[in-house]
Design a protein around this motif. Structure first.
Motif, PDB file in Angstrom:
ATOM      1  N   PHE A 140      51.577  44.714  51.242  1.00 48.64           N
ATOM      2  CA  PHE A 140      52.056  45.184  50.129  1.00 48.64           C
ATOM      3  C   PHE A 140      51.713  44.142  48.799  1.00 48.64           C
ATOM      4  O   PHE A 140      51.127  43.662  48.973  1.00 48.64           O
ATOM      5  N   ARG A 141      51.519  45.162  47.574  1.00 52.12           N
ATOM      6  CA  ARG A 141      51.711  44.907  46.378  1.00 52.12           C
ATOM      7  C   ARG A 141      53.012  44.168  45.331  1.00 52.12           C
ATOM      8  O   ARG A 141      53.772  44.905  44.941  1.00 52.12           O
ATOM      9  N   LEU A 142      52.287  43.166  44.726  1.00 53.49           N
ATOM     10  CA  LEU A 142      52.923  42.512  44.007  1.00 53.49           C
ATOM     11  C   LEU A 142      52.795  43.148  42.759  1.00 53.49           C
ATOM     12  O   LEU A 142      52.265  43.428  42.166  1.00 53.49           O
ATOM     13  N   SER A 143      54.147  42.573  42.187  1.00 53.53           N
ATOM     14  CA  SER A 143      53.999  43.130  40.736  1.00 53.53           C
ATOM     15  C   SER A 143      53.283  42.369  39.830  1.00 53.53           C
ATOM     16  O   SER A 143      52.721  43.639  39.090  1.00 53.53           O
ATOM     17  N   ASP A 144      52.323  41.661  40.441  1.00 54.95           N
ATOM     18  CA  ASP A 144      50.610  41.532  39.088  1.00 54.95           C
ATOM     19  C   ASP A 144      49.612  41.924  39.866  1.00 54.95           C
ATOM     20  O   ASP A 144      48.380  41.725  39.675  1.00 54.95           O
ATOM     21  N   ASP A 145      49.815  42.851  41.024  1.00 57.30           N
ATOM     22  CA  ASP A 145      48.689  43.986  41.650  1.00 57.30           C
ATOM     23  C   ASP A 145      47.872  42.935  42.492  1.00 57.30           C
ATOM     24  O   ASP A 145      47.394  43.775  43.167  1.00 57.30           O
ATOM     25  N   ARG A 146      48.410  41.615  42.830  1.00 61.83           N
ATOM     26  CA  ARG A 146      47.609  41.351  43.962  1.00 61.83           C
ATOM     27  C   ARG A 146      48.293  41.760  45.806  1.00 61.83           C
ATOM     28  O   ARG A 146      49.194  42.582  45.315  1.00 61.83           O
ATOM     29  N   VAL A 147      47.640  42.585  46.509  1.00 57.69           N
ATOM     30  CA  VAL A 147      48.102  41.990  47.846  1.00 57.69           C
ATOM     31  C   VAL A 147      48.381  42.119  48.229  1.00 57.69           C
ATOM     32  O   VAL A 147      46.830  40.585  48.800  1.00 57.69           O
TER      33      VAL A 147
END
Length: 540
Positions: A140-147
């Motif tokens: 899943f992708r976090l709000s800061d776009d890290r995966v």
């Protein structure tokens, strides 16, 4: 559709089932479900692909598309889900192990997580690198776009999907004085509207993390799965623009159940199978008859609706897949009917006295409701009615821009005070399935979620300390907390309004002794919000 359902049932209920399978008796009511009632009715034919000769697998899967999902002759694949980047590339995070492994399928405990890509959602996917060791991944992708790529007992994290270096870390968990249900493995995650995460563990416990990485807090007091017989695993949870969805698999009965929720904590279970063997079918009606479908994952459109599900499939019993034999496993992709975007226009709460219900069917790219909906076929109301062919009938329509407004006779809707997403089932003008869930204007889809910890007796002050937290997405209203033990009310107090993620520390004056086992009830205006039984501390 009727032939497909009969074939699936005959496949499941055959008399010569292997020892790893048990027959589950379906509720009598399920025999009256109409086409479109079951979640499994949403599976569409797999896109045509490449077939091959001399491939691994039993005769029942020799008609498969080898370019669907991911398949290699020398690797057994399992689990995995797909993310998409802005350039249109699809990224599959899947685990696998060598087909030549000495233990065959039972080598799964030493899986490697692979990163594979494709220009097509249904594949074929090609491995471009490996991330590290691990099993049953979910990305899943976090709000800061890290995966984040979760695996059993930990997770990998990287700045983006194309990263070559992934750092391994572990989540932290706070059970909040509650029993952890069947351990913390095979976790599945859904993004909440504020970027926080709802997690469901294999045992069916619900947990919340404020950002997806910070400590996961247990907020359920029991498993959220259906209260039926089953050996449950493989949960998959997601949220669309309206509600949460959960599917859990009874691996022994080879039948999965479908549930919905407005808050991720309290769930309703719809009738009928969510999936079972036989759902992978082709345009010509032929079926890829895989022995098991496990580890389901979803791919969602911008509205959060599921357009495809991925499954780990195997052609035989797991322990019959041995080293360098003709058996193996792969990850397949099956498209789904994503459903309609619906909203109810009635401002007043709907009940048995409501005479008319107005429903907006939203126009979308490639779908014109004003010309493509077979209006007389529509039924609308609670799933308890609509899934059985009952519910409200359409009496007239009107146009609003490109949208279609359908006016239903309110009789027989089955919509009560607990309804949060009434259902529509019908047909398009070509006979295809139409379905969807409607937003109700008077329902709060981001409710407060007050949740208690175990009360603690402060011997120095002779008071009870009680912590109440709000894990919801909106401010709570003032509430009341009661502590019970040995059938007696021990203490009670007022809980002030709390902002999301805020906690209140209550100091209560006991009127009876607090036993080792106790129960806390949170209520507001006579409505129970949470009831938690805390067992004796020696049994936790």
């Amino acid at each position: 559709m009727k032939k497909t359902i009969l074939f699936l049932l005959s496949t499941l209920l055959t008399a010569s089932l292997p020892a790893q399978v048990t027959e589950r008796q379906r509720p009598t009511e399920w025999q009256q479900l109409i086409p479109g009632a079951r979640f499994m009715d949403r599976f569409l034919p797999m896109p045509d692909g490449k077939q091959a000769q001399g491939i691994w697998g039993t005769d029942s899967v020799q008609n498969r598309f080898v370019d669907n999902g991911i398949e290699l002759p020398d690797i057994s694949f399992w689990g995995g889900n797909i993310l998409q980047t802005s350039d249109g590339t699809y990224h599959l995070y899947v685990c696998g192990w060598p087909e030549s492994s000495p233990k065959g399928h039972m080598f799964w405990g030493k899986s490697t997580v692979y990163h594979a890509t494709s220009n097509s959602l249904h594949g074929p996917y090609k491995v471009i690198n490996s991330i590290g060791k691990g099993h049953n991944p979910e990305a899943f992708r976090l709000s800061d776009d890290r995966v984040v790529v979760y695996v059993i007992d930990g997770y990998y994290i990287a700045p983006n999907e194309n990263s070559l270096v992934w750092n391994y870390q572990q989540f932290s968990f706070d059970p909040r004085d509650r029993k952890i249900i069947e351990g913390l493995s095979n976790l599945t995650f859904a993004r909440r509207p504020d970027g926080s995460r709802l997690m469901i563990c294999r045992g069916g416990g619900a947990w919340i993390s404020r950002d997806g990485l910070s400590t996961y807090q247990q907020v359920s007091n029991g498993r959220v799965y259906p209260a039926v017989e089953g050996e449950f695993e493989d949960p998959v949870v997601w949220r669309d623009s309206l509600q949460y969805h959960l599917i859990v698999n009874d691996w022994l009965g080879r039948i999965a159940f479908y549930q919905r929720s407005k808050d991720g904590i309290h769930w309703v279970t719809e009738q009928g199978e969510a999936y079972m063997p036989g759902i992978a079918h082709h345009q010509d009606g032929s079926v890829e008859n895989w022995f098991k479908y496990e580890r389901p994952k979803v791919f969602q459109d911008p509205e959060g609706r599921v357009t495809q599900m991925n499954f780990a499939v195997i052609d035989t019993l797991k322990w019959e897949d041995k080293t360098c034999d003709r058996h193996s496993s792969k990850n397949i992709c099956i498209p789904l009917n994503k459903g309609l975007l619906l909203s109810v226009l009635n401002e007043q709460e709907i009940n048995a006295k409501t005479k008319r219900i107005e429903v907006r069917i939203k126009a979308e790219e490639g779908f014109d409701p004003q010309t493509e909906v077979d209006v007389p076929s529509l039924r609308f109301g609670s799933f308890t009615e609509v899934n059985l062919g009952r519910g409200c009938k359409a009496v007239k329509t009107r146009h609003d821009g490109k949208d279609l407004i359908v006016v239903f006779n309110g009789k027989g809707s089955g919509i009560g005070p607990d309804e949060f997403a009434p259902k529509l089932i019908g047909r398009d003008t070509k006979g295809g399935l139409l379905f969807g869930y409607a937003r109700l204007p008077y329902v709060d889809y981001r409710p407060a979620l007050l949740s208690t910890r175990r009360p603690i007796a402060d011997k120095e002050t002779n008071q009870l300390k009680l912590t109440i937290e709000n894990f919801g997405l909106s401010d709570s209203q003032p509430a009341k907390a009661e502590v019970w033990s040995n059938g007696q009310l021990v203490a009670s107090g007022d809980v002030r309004a709390l902002k999301p993620y805020e906690a209140a520390e209550l100091s209560l004056n006991p009127v009876a002794p607090l036993g080792d086992a106790c129960e806390v009830v949170i209520s507001r205006d006579g409505q129970e919000l949470e009831r938690v039984s805390f067992p004796p501390t020696s049994s936790r």
